[in-house]
Write an enzyme that holds these catalytic residues in place. Structure first.
Site, PDB file in Angstrom:
ATOM      1  N   PRO A  30      34.552  30.410  35.423  1.00 28.10           N
ATOM      2  CA  PRO A  30      35.667  30.135  36.335  1.00 28.10           C
ATOM      3  C   PRO A  30      36.323  31.375  36.946  1.00 28.10           C
ATOM      4  O   PRO A  30      37.298  31.249  37.691  1.00 28.10           O
ATOM      5  CB  PRO A  30      36.655  29.400  35.428  1.00 28.10           C
ATOM      6  N   GLU A  31      35.786  32.549  36.663  1.00 23.62           N
ATOM      7  CA  GLU A  31      36.419  33.774  37.148  1.00 23.62           C
ATOM      8  C   GLU A  31      36.633  33.777  38.653  1.00 23.62           C
ATOM      9  O   GLU A  31      37.640  34.291  39.145  1.00 23.62           O
ATOM     10  CB  GLU A  31      35.573  35.001  36.739  1.00 23.62           C
ATOM     11  N   VAL A  32      35.681  33.196  39.401  1.00 22.46           N
ATOM     12  CA  VAL A  32      35.784  33.177  40.856  1.00 22.46           C
ATOM     13  C   VAL A  32      37.032  32.416  41.322  1.00 22.46           C
ATOM     14  O   VAL A  32      37.569  32.697  42.399  1.00 22.46           O
ATOM     15  CB  VAL A  32      34.487  32.591  41.494  1.00 22.46           C
ATOM     16  N   VAL A  34      39.953  32.722  40.288  1.00 25.89           N
ATOM     17  CA  VAL A  34      41.134  33.592  40.297  1.00 25.89           C
ATOM     18  C   VAL A  34      40.829  34.929  40.979  1.00 25.89           C
ATOM     19  O   VAL A  34      41.476  35.937  40.715  1.00 25.89           O
ATOM     20  CB  VAL A  34      41.700  33.809  38.864  1.00 25.89           C
ATOM     21  N   LEU A  36      38.080  36.797  40.766  1.00 22.46           N
ATOM     22  CA  LEU A  36      37.245  37.723  40.003  1.00 22.46           C
ATOM     23  C   LEU A  36      35.787  37.277  40.049  1.00 22.46           C
ATOM     24  O   LEU A  36      35.428  36.370  40.783  1.00 22.46           O
ATOM     25  CB  LEU A  36      37.747  37.801  38.557  1.00 22.46           C
TER      26      LEU A  36
END
Length: 156
Positions: A30-32, A34, A36
């Site tokens: 899920p980094e994308v 936020v 990232l």
């Protein structure tokens, strides 16, 4: 895997040689979401997942089911949650019945040949096989086979 594997948790799961997951588990990068990118786990995910599937994880941050994780190479096996502990125990017992020397050397060889030309891989594996054949565990395994009995591996 009894719980969801997201971000670093997915990286830990991807670093495992075998992953047995409950059928209700979800996996994601899920980094994308936020701003990232899963930089620190990307190398290990890329070792397990084909690029098209990896990019879908990276670009969307969407959660995938355990079955989808199995289909793309992140999960070895999916079982109903109620059967998870029993299946993990069964697999652990099966692996523990094998030669520790054979397992260790085989796993090391698996990673040692990664990315090398085929000719180099075969040469390395032949060398490893010759050395492994000389171990006490290999001799015990062959003797046990010929005597039609389970081997008694000692890790030597």
């Amino acid at each position: 895997m009894a719980g969801h594997a997201v971000a670093g948790g997915l990286g830990l799961a991807a670093a495992c040689d075998l992953v047995i997951a409950a059928d209700d588990v979800k996996l994601a990068t899920p980094e994308v979401n936020v701003g990232l990118w899963p930089m620190m786990i990307m190398a290990i995910i890329n070792r397990n997942v084909a690029p098209k599937h990896a990019f879908k994880l990276y670009y969307t941050g969407a959660r995938v089911t355990a079955a989808e994780g199995r289909d793309i190479g992140l999960v070895t096996e999916v079982v109903p949650r109620a059967e998870l502990d029993a299946r993990v125990d069964e697999l652990a017992r099966l692996i523990a019945s094998k030669s520790p020397v054979g397992l260790r050397r085989g796993r090391d060889a698996f990673f040692a040949i990664e990315g090398r030309p085929l000719e180099d891989q075969v040469a390395h594996l032949l060398s490893e096989l010759v050395e492994l054949t000389g171990t006490e565990d290999a001799k015990e395994g062959i003797t046990a086979f010929l005597e039609n009995r389970p081997p008694d591996f000692q890790g030597r």
